[in-house]
Design a protein around this motif. Structure first.
Motif, PDB file in Angstrom:
ATOM      1  N   UNK A  71     -59.583  87.959  10.678  1.00  0.00           N
ATOM      2  CA  UNK A  71     -59.872  86.548  10.929  1.00  0.00           C
ATOM      3  C   UNK A  71     -58.715  85.627  10.539  1.00  0.00           C
ATOM      4  N   UNK A  72     -57.605  86.196  10.129  1.00  0.00           N
ATOM      5  CA  UNK A  72     -56.419  85.399   9.813  1.00  0.00           C
ATOM      6  C   UNK A  72     -56.592  84.448   8.646  1.00  0.00           C
ATOM      7  N   UNK A  73     -57.325  84.867   7.634  1.00  0.00           N
ATOM      8  CA  UNK A  73     -57.564  84.020   6.465  1.00  0.00           C
ATOM      9  C   UNK A  73     -56.273  83.909   5.654  1.00  0.00           C
ATOM     10  N   UNK A  74     -55.976  82.696   5.234  1.00  0.00           N
ATOM     11  CA  UNK A  74     -54.794  82.456   4.406  1.00  0.00           C
ATOM     12  C   UNK A  74     -55.229  81.906   3.050  1.00  0.00           C
ATOM     13  N   UNK A  75     -54.499  82.284   2.018  1.00  0.00           N
ATOM     14  CA  UNK A  75     -54.736  81.759   0.677  1.00  0.00           C
ATOM     15  C   UNK A  75     -53.391  81.777  -0.047  1.00  0.00           C
ATOM     16  N   UNK A  76     -52.670  80.690   0.070  1.00  0.00           N
ATOM     17  CA  UNK A  76     -51.344  80.632  -0.549  1.00  0.00           C
ATOM     18  C   UNK A  76     -51.394  80.126  -1.986  1.00  0.00           C
TER      19      UNK A  76
END
Length: 184
Positions: A71-76
């Motif tokens: 799902x292309x989750x990002x957490x920078x």
């Protein structure tokens, strides 16, 4: 002839240095919420997942981390770590696991310290504050990543749960059948 011999020696050396682990060390049934910091388990936030168990390195020289993120989750803003311990389970060093960058697949190769006998695995499994079960993680000993597979411990737990559910269902059916027989 000498070039052929040197090429063969180089190829042999490269082949001998390949380590394939295969077994997924990321055991879902052993995960807890929190992160690793300086060898200790701490923190909160459902995106942080860490194995409760400190596991042996089995003499491996490297560890592969892989993340499938459909799902292309990002957490920078969040990270987690892999901690390494000596044979007395005294913390040696921790390495950050790459942050979720929204790509559908990420991979990282970590060198295992020579004096490390144990490790604790941690990873980010969702956006800040939440866990996302579509993210699939695989840690494996070695330096050659292999396709995703469920950890053997989780497979065993799934079988046990299915057996328990089948037995419960059969007992419920039998109890209902007997009750219906005697009420007629």
């Amino acid at each position: 002839v000498s070039n052929t011999y040197e090429t063969k020696a180089n190829v042999t050396s490269k082949i001998n240095n390949i380590q394939v682990g295969g077994t997924n060390l990321w055991v879902l049934s052993d995960l807890t919420t929190g992160y690793e910091q300086n060898g200790n388990f701490t923190g909160d936030g459902d995106q942080h997942k860490t194995r409760r168990t400190i596991i042996p390195t089995n003499g491996a020289k490297e560890l592969v981390y892989q993340c499938w993120n459909p799902n292309g989750i990002a957490n920078s803003s969040n990270t987690n770590r892999v901690a390494f311990y000596d044979s007395s389970k005294t913390w040696i060093i921790s390495y950050d696991v790459v942050k979720l960058n929204g790509e559908s697949y990420q991979q990282q190769l970590m060198g295992i310290p020579e004096n490390a006998a144990y490790m604790r695995l941690g990873a980010i499994c969702g956006p800040s504050g939440s866990y996302n079960d579509t993210i699939k993680i695989k840690f494996e000993l070695g330096n050659k990543p292999t396709d995703y597979s469920i950890a053997p411990e989780d497979f065993t737990n799934d079988i046990s749960a299915a057996k328990t559910e089948a037995i419960t269902s059969a007992n419920d059916t039998l109890t209902t059948t007997i009750a219906n027989y005697y009420t007629k």
